[in-house]
Scaffold this motif. Structure first.
Motif, PDB file in Angstrom:
ATOM      1  N   ARG A  10      37.487  37.160  37.134  1.00 20.81           N
ATOM      2  CA  ARG A  10      38.779  37.303  38.028  1.00 20.81           C
ATOM      3  C   ARG A  10      39.733  36.076  37.715  1.00 20.81           C
ATOM      4  O   ARG A  10      40.980  36.275  37.473  1.00 20.81           O
ATOM      5  CB  ARG A  10      38.294  36.973  39.463  1.00 20.81           C
ATOM      6  CG  ARG A  10      39.491  36.723  40.516  1.00 20.81           C
ATOM      7  CD  ARG A  10      39.045  36.422  41.947  1.00 20.81           C
ATOM      8  NE  ARG A  10      38.979  35.093  41.937  1.00 20.81           N
ATOM      9  CZ  ARG A  10      39.611  34.013  41.826  1.00 20.81           C
ATOM     10  NH1 ARG A  10      40.974  34.097  41.781  1.00 20.81           N
ATOM     11  NH2 ARG A  10      39.173  32.615  42.103  1.00 20.81           N
ATOM     12  N   GLN A  11      39.260  34.858  37.371  1.00 19.66           N
ATOM     13  CA  GLN A  11      39.827  33.834  36.781  1.00 19.66           C
ATOM     14  C   GLN A  11      40.550  34.063  35.574  1.00 19.66           C
ATOM     15  O   GLN A  11      41.665  33.796  35.281  1.00 19.66           O
ATOM     16  CB  GLN A  11      38.957  32.307  36.871  1.00 19.66           C
ATOM     17  CG  GLN A  11      38.468  32.003  38.157  1.00 19.66           C
ATOM     18  CD  GLN A  11      37.500  30.855  37.821  1.00 19.66           C
ATOM     19  OE1 GLN A  11      37.149  30.227  36.596  1.00 19.66           O
ATOM     20  NE2 GLN A  11      36.664  30.608  39.115  1.00 19.66           N
ATOM     21  N   ARG A  13      41.325  37.027  34.512  1.00 21.63           N
ATOM     22  CA  ARG A  13      42.501  38.085  34.463  1.00 21.63           C
ATOM     23  C   ARG A  13      43.640  37.375  35.363  1.00 21.63           C
ATOM     24  O   ARG A  13      44.794  37.670  34.780  1.00 21.63           O
ATOM     25  CB  ARG A  13      41.846  39.021  35.460  1.00 21.63           C
ATOM     26  CG  ARG A  13      42.996  40.239  36.088  1.00 21.63           C
ATOM     27  CD  ARG A  13      42.632  41.250  36.957  1.00 21.63           C
ATOM     28  NE  ARG A  13      42.061  40.692  38.328  1.00 21.63           N
ATOM     29  CZ  ARG A  13      42.760  40.316  39.367  1.00 21.63           C
ATOM     30  NH1 ARG A  13      43.982  40.227  39.209  1.00 21.63           N
ATOM     31  NH2 ARG A  13      42.267  39.796  40.208  1.00 21.63           N
ATOM     32  N   GLU A  14      43.527  36.564  36.362  1.00 24.34           N
ATOM     33  CA  GLU A  14      44.693  35.816  36.860  1.00 24.34           C
ATOM     34  C   GLU A  14      45.292  34.847  35.776  1.00 24.34           C
ATOM     35  O   GLU A  14      46.630  34.782  35.898  1.00 24.34           O
ATOM     36  CB  GLU A  14      44.070  35.123  38.191  1.00 24.34           C
ATOM     37  CG  GLU A  14      43.890  36.043  39.234  1.00 24.34           C
ATOM     38  CD  GLU A  14      43.367  35.335  40.637  1.00 24.34           C
ATOM     39  OE1 GLU A  14      42.992  34.132  40.472  1.00 24.34           O
ATOM     40  OE2 GLU A  14      43.179  36.133  41.627  1.00 24.34           O
ATOM     41  N   ARG A  15      44.603  34.309  34.860  1.00 27.69           N
ATOM     42  CA  ARG A  15      45.197  33.317  34.178  1.00 27.69           C
ATOM     43  C   ARG A  15      45.890  34.484  32.905  1.00 27.69           C
ATOM     44  O   ARG A  15      47.086  33.655  32.454  1.00 27.69           O
ATOM     45  CB  ARG A  15      44.085  32.780  33.151  1.00 27.69           C
ATOM     46  CG  ARG A  15      44.553  31.643  32.164  1.00 27.69           C
ATOM     47  CD  ARG A  15      43.351  30.902  31.410  1.00 27.69           C
ATOM     48  NE  ARG A  15      42.682  31.843  30.409  1.00 27.69           N
ATOM     49  CZ  ARG A  15      41.412  31.410  29.999  1.00 27.69           C
ATOM     50  NH1 ARG A  15      40.960  30.573  30.103  1.00 27.69           N
ATOM     51  NH2 ARG A  15      40.936  32.319  29.042  1.00 27.69           N
ATOM     52  N   ARG A  16      45.556  35.699  32.819  1.00 27.92           N
ATOM     53  CA  ARG A  16      46.569  36.337  32.068  1.00 27.92           C
ATOM     54  C   ARG A  16      47.523  37.073  32.762  1.00 27.92           C
ATOM     55  O   ARG A  16      48.371  37.766  32.287  1.00 27.92           O
ATOM     56  CB  ARG A  16      45.625  37.435  31.180  1.00 27.92           C
ATOM     57  CG  ARG A  16      45.087  36.889  30.045  1.00 27.92           C
ATOM     58  CD  ARG A  16      44.593  38.058  29.089  1.00 27.92           C
ATOM     59  NE  ARG A  16      45.836  38.625  28.550  1.00 27.92           N
ATOM     60  CZ  ARG A  16      46.015  39.737  27.857  1.00 27.92           C
ATOM     61  NH1 ARG A  16      44.703  40.499  27.592  1.00 27.92           N
ATOM     62  NH2 ARG A  16      47.002  40.195  27.572  1.00 27.92           N
ATOM     63  N   ASP A  17      47.763  36.768  34.162  1.00 22.48           N
ATOM     64  CA  ASP A  17      48.822  37.388  35.123  1.00 22.48           C
ATOM     65  C   ASP A  17      48.512  39.054  34.891  1.00 22.48           C
ATOM     66  O   ASP A  17      49.421  39.368  34.883  1.00 22.48           O
ATOM     67  CB  ASP A  17      50.080  36.970  34.556  1.00 22.48           C
ATOM     68  CG  ASP A  17      50.960  37.019  35.848  1.00 22.48           C
ATOM     69  OD1 ASP A  17      50.480  37.330  36.842  1.00 22.48           O
ATOM     70  OD2 ASP A  17      52.300  37.328  35.798  1.00 22.48           O
ATOM     71  N   LEU A  18      47.295  39.736  34.751  1.00 23.29           N
ATOM     72  CA  LEU A  18      47.136  40.989  34.960  1.00 23.29           C
ATOM     73  C   LEU A  18      46.864  41.370  36.334  1.00 23.29           C
ATOM     74  O   LEU A  18      45.855  40.821  37.191  1.00 23.29           O
ATOM     75  CB  LEU A  18      46.120  41.207  34.082  1.00 23.29           C
ATOM     76  CG  LEU A  18      46.393  40.798  32.391  1.00 23.29           C
ATOM     77  CD1 LEU A  18      45.163  41.285  31.672  1.00 23.29           C
ATOM     78  CD2 LEU A  18      47.515  42.041  32.037  1.00 23.29           C
ATOM     79  N   THR A  19      47.045  42.703  36.811  1.00 25.82           N
ATOM     80  CA  THR A  19      46.510  43.210  37.878  1.00 25.82           C
ATOM     81  C   THR A  19      45.038  43.678  37.382  1.00 25.82           C
ATOM     82  O   THR A  19      44.780  44.039  36.277  1.00 25.82           O
ATOM     83  CB  THR A  19      47.405  44.209  38.360  1.00 25.82           C
ATOM     84  OG1 THR A  19      47.560  45.278  37.620  1.00 25.82           O
ATOM     85  CG2 THR A  19      48.868  43.796  38.591  1.00 25.82           C
ATOM     86  N   GLN A  20      44.200  44.402  38.567  1.00 29.32           N
ATOM     87  CA  GLN A  20      42.877  44.964  38.382  1.00 29.32           C
ATOM     88  C   GLN A  20      43.115  46.227  37.594  1.00 29.32           C
ATOM     89  O   GLN A  20      42.479  46.584  36.855  1.00 29.32           O
ATOM     90  CB  GLN A  20      42.177  45.312  39.712  1.00 29.32           C
ATOM     91  CG  GLN A  20      41.657  43.626  40.090  1.00 29.32           C
ATOM     92  CD  GLN A  20      41.109  43.805  41.592  1.00 29.32           C
ATOM     93  OE1 GLN A  20      41.533  44.747  42.130  1.00 29.32           O
ATOM     94  NE2 GLN A  20      40.554  42.989  41.884  1.00 29.32           N
ATOM     95  N   GLU A  22      45.798  46.920  35.610  1.00 29.03           N
ATOM     96  CA  GLU A  22      46.092  46.881  34.048  1.00 29.03           C
ATOM     97  C   GLU A  22      44.640  46.492  33.276  1.00 29.03           C
ATOM     98  O   GLU A  22      44.884  46.841  32.147  1.00 29.03           O
ATOM     99  CB  GLU A  22      47.121  45.495  34.162  1.00 29.03           C
ATOM    100  CG  GLU A  22      48.446  45.978  34.464  1.00 29.03           C
ATOM    101  CD  GLU A  22      49.253  44.650  34.832  1.00 29.03           C
ATOM    102  OE1 GLU A  22      50.733  45.019  34.652  1.00 29.03           O
ATOM    103  OE2 GLU A  22      48.956  43.614  34.919  1.00 29.03           O
TER     104      GLU A  22
END
Length: 289
Positions: A10-11, A13-20, A22
């Protein structure tokens, strides 16, 4: 263990500013492809899957541009989760909420595989060498606001960690302490005396090398804070672990491992030799009697 793996994903993914969603699309285009929808990615991040295959984990790490140390951490957690002879300890599961924010479960899993470990602590005795009363004291003081039950859980994990390391792969442990921290951090004389007696015993064990930086040493590279360098069987493979008040980080790039290994070795040479270190422990014990 899967809960912490999911939190790490999760961290990333959020670092890359992606949705689940995506992330699911990236997995579908991966070579080889993986068919997951956004709900499946959500379950994985929440630790709700019964198993995460190493191939899927590797694909996710590729899609999320994970750094090498992050890859190592995730794969170590999965290995600990799936190895029949090394199931995730119940103690870790019961205290996942305490270990998770600090990413400490990953550290524990990595440490069990390490052959060597160098630990510099300017303020406290390294956890591997702590007595239970000393651990209770420093955890209570350093983790302000913890409930007594949480303190007990973390102390239990620390004592369990010592037992597992004693029976594990670790063959060389170098502990570097600071005299000022050793004298001033713990004000309870009985607790400190018991800890010093434990250090004397530990200093005689073949696995351990313990040295103390005397108070006379001037400003030095360790002034920036505590750190751990773990060494693994693979050629030229090491990991640096750094902890702050709310989290911790793992690094295995040469920029980090070379700098921290050089800093540790430099401090090691400035410290009291083993005999003089034991002499200091005995002197301090006598002062407390």
């Amino acid at each position: 263990m899967l809960r912490e793996v999911g939190e790490l994903f999760r961290q990333l993914r959020e670092r890359r500013d992606l949705t689940q969603g995506e992330v699911a699309e990236l997995l579908a285009r991966h070579d080889p492809p993986f068919s997951l929808d956004s709900s499946a990615v959500s379950r994985l991040e929440r630790g709700r899957r019964k198993r995460v295959a190493p191939e899927l984990a590797a694909a996710l790490l590729n899609c999320l541009d994970a750094e090498s140390a992050e890859r190592r951490e995730v794969m170590a957690l999965l290995q600990a989760e799936t190895t029949p002879n090394s199931p995730r300890p119940a103690l870790w599961r019961r205290n996942a909420d305490l270990l998770g924010p600090m990413r400490f479960e990953g550290f524990l899993a990595l440490e069990l595989r390490a052959r060597g470990e160098d630990n510099y602590e300017p303020k406290v005795v390294p956890g591997i060498l702590q007595t239970r009363p000393y651990a209770e004291y420093v955890i209570t003081k350093m983790r302000d606001g913890l409930r007594p039950a949480d303190v007990k859980g973390l102390v239990d994990i620390r004592m369990d960690r010592q037992s597992r390391i004693a029976d594990g792969a670790l063959r060389e442990f170098r502990a570097l302490l600071d005299e000022e921290g050793l004298r001033k951090t713990v004000k309870d004389e009985e607790i400190l005396k018991g800890q010093l007696e434990r250090l004397l015993v530990e200093s005689e064990k073949p696995r351990n090398s313990i040295r103390v930086l005397p108070e006379s040493v001037d400003c030095h590279p360790g002034t920036s804070g505590a750190f751990v360098v773990m060494h693994f069987p693979e050629p030229a493979r090491s990991v640096v672990w750094l902890e702050n008040m709310v989290s911790s980080g793992y690094f295995d790039e040469e920029l980090y491992t070379d700098a921290y290994t050089q800093a540790f070795n430099s401090l090691w040479e400035r410290a009291l030799d083993p005999d003089d270190t034991r002499g200091l422990f005995k002197k301090m014990i006598k002062e407390l009697q």
